[in-house]
Design an enzyme around this catalytic site. Sequence first.
Site, mmCIF file in Angstrom:
data_model
loop_
_atom_site.group_PDB
_atom_site.id
_atom_site.type_symbol
_atom_site.label_atom_id
_atom_site.label_comp_id
_atom_site.label_asym_id
_atom_site.label_seq_id
_atom_site.Cartn_x
_atom_site.Cartn_y
_atom_site.Cartn_z
ATOM 1 N N SER A 102 0.819 -1.210 0.000
ATOM 2 C CA SER A 102 0.000 0.000 0.000
ATOM 3 C C SER A 102 0.856 1.265 0.000
ATOM 4 O O SER A 102 1.567 1.552 -0.942
ATOM 5 C CB SER A 102 -0.956 -0.032 1.200
ATOM 6 O OG SER A 102 -1.885 1.014 1.137
ATOM 7 N N ASP A 241 -2.626 6.495 -3.609
ATOM 8 C CA ASP A 241 -1.448 5.861 -3.036
ATOM 9 C C ASP A 241 -0.993 4.707 -3.925
ATOM 10 O O ASP A 241 -1.552 4.473 -5.005
ATOM 11 C CB ASP A 241 -1.705 5.403 -1.599
ATOM 12 C CG ASP A 241 -2.644 4.222 -1.502
ATOM 13 O OD1 ASP A 241 -3.424 3.994 -2.443
ATOM 14 O OD2 ASP A 241 -2.614 3.514 -0.477
ATOM 15 N N ASP A 243 -1.217 1.501 -4.093
ATOM 16 C CA ASP A 243 -2.097 0.429 -4.577
ATOM 17 C C ASP A 243 -3.484 0.924 -4.926
ATOM 18 O O ASP A 243 -4.361 0.132 -5.259
ATOM 19 C CB ASP A 243 -2.173 -0.715 -3.562
ATOM 20 C CG ASP A 243 -2.985 -0.373 -2.322
ATOM 21 O OD1 ASP A 243 -2.994 0.806 -1.922
ATOM 22 O OD2 ASP A 243 -3.593 -1.283 -1.739
ATOM 23 N N ASP A 245 -5.987 2.356 -3.209
ATOM 24 C CA ASP A 245 -7.177 2.297 -2.358
ATOM 25 C C ASP A 245 -7.333 3.535 -1.479
ATOM 26 O O ASP A 245 -8.283 3.637 -0.703
ATOM 27 C CB ASP A 245 -7.199 1.016 -1.511
ATOM 28 C CG ASP A 245 -6.058 0.928 -0.506
ATOM 29 O OD1 ASP A 245 -5.181 1.817 -0.499
ATOM 30 O OD2 ASP A 245 -6.033 -0.054 0.273
#
EC number: 5.4.2.10
Length: 445
Positions: A102, A241, A243, A245
Site C-alpha cells: 500500500s 497511493d 495500490d 485504495d
Amino acid sequence: MSQRKFFGTDGIRGKVGSGQMTPELALKLGWAAGRVLARSGSRKVIIGKDTRISGYMFESALEAGFSSAGLNVLLMGPMPTPAVAYLTRTFRAEAGVVISASHNPYYDNGIKFFSTDGSKLDDEIELQIEAELEKPLECAESQHLGKVSRIDDARGRYIEYCKGNFPADQTLSGLKIVVDCAHGATYHIAPAVFRELGADVVAIGVEPNGMNINEMCGATSMAAIRDKVLEVNADLGIALDGDGDRIMMVTRDGEIVDGDQILYILARDAKERGILKGGVVGTQMANLGLELALKDEGIPFARSKVGDRYVMELLRERGWRIGGENSGHILNLDHGTTGDGIVAGILVLASMRRCGKDLKEMIADLKMFPQILVNVRFEGDRNPLEAESVTSLVAEVEHKLGERGRVLLRKSGTEPLLRVMVEGENEESVTRFANAIADAVKRVV
C-alpha cells in the site's frame, strides 16, 4: 487478531527478505491458501500486484504455491487493489490476491486476500490458512496441478467499471485535473479514466521503476501534487497511493482535502439525494470537526478502530453504506466492496457537478479542528502506553482540552510505530501537547 501468527489487520506485510516477507513464505502461503480454498468453489484465484520490484518474486512464488495445491491462477500484472476485488467478483474466482504494501516504501511488501465476493477474507478462513501453514508442503499429483494464464483485458475492464460510477448524462469537460498516481498500480489507469470522462488531465507519478513507489508523491506526500496544481492552474488535484485504495485531494488554491472532508462531501450528497442509508462510520482518528458537521446535517456518526477492516465491520453491523478514514480510505458500499481511490474521486466530482460548486466550496461548511499526529518508533515487548508517566500526562492534557478536544494513543497495525494524536481548537496548544506526550513515550521506549 491475537490468535494469528502471520495475518495482521491488512494481510501479511513487512520488509522484503526478512521476517515473513520472503519467497519461501509466499510459496507456502499460496499452497496453504490453495489447500483451504480448493475445498469448494471455482478452484481458481486472481493475482494482482503494485509496481514494487519485489512483486515479480512474490507473484512467481504465490503462483507456484497455488498451482501445487491444484488451483488455477489468473495473473493481472500491476493493478490497483480495488481492481483485484472487482475482478475477483466478475470472474467468480475463489479468491483474489494483492501483492502490495500500500502506502509503505518500496522495500516493504505485503500479501492480502479478497473473498469471492470482493470483500476481505473472513477471520475463520484466515485462521484455517494459518493452520495449513504449520503443515509440511505436499504437492498435488501432476494431473491435478493448477494452470496459469493472464487476464489480458484487466485494465480495460476496470477502467469501464470506474467510469460506470459517473452519471451517464454528465461530463468532466472543462475541468483541469492533476492526477498523482504515486508511481504505483494506478499509473496506467487513473489518468485514462478521468480523460475518458472528459477532463483535461495532467498526470504525475506515472513512471514506476520498481523503487519509486510512494516516494515523495501520492496520497502520503502531497507537496508534489499541490505544487503541480498551482503551477498549471488546475481546478483540483487527485492523489492516490501506491495500490490505489486511498485518495487525497487538492483545491485550486492548494488546500489539502483529506478523507474526513471527502466523507463529508459524499454523505451530504447522499442525504440531499435521498439515498443515504443510516449514517457515516469514521475511525478513532476522524476529525472532531467531521463529527460536529455531520451532526449539524442530522447525519449519525460512529467511530471504529483504525483500519478499513474495522470500518467495514461497523458498516455491516449497522447496515450503513458510507465510511472511511482521514488517511483517504473511503468505503461506499453502493459502489464497491473495498476502498477505491479512483471511484471515490469520481463520486466527489459527480457531486461537484450536481451542485455547480468547486472543491473548496464543497467543504466550506466543515470546520476542521487542528489535529497533530506524532509517530514514535517502537520495538520490544514493553507497552509504553501503560507507563504512569505517559498516562498521567495524557489525563492532564485531556482535562485541559475538555469536550472540545481529544487525545488518542495507539499502536500502528502495519508498522512498528506508536501514534500520538492530539486534537483541539487551538493549533499551538495542540502541537505543544502532542510533542510533550510523544517525548514522554520516547523516554519510556
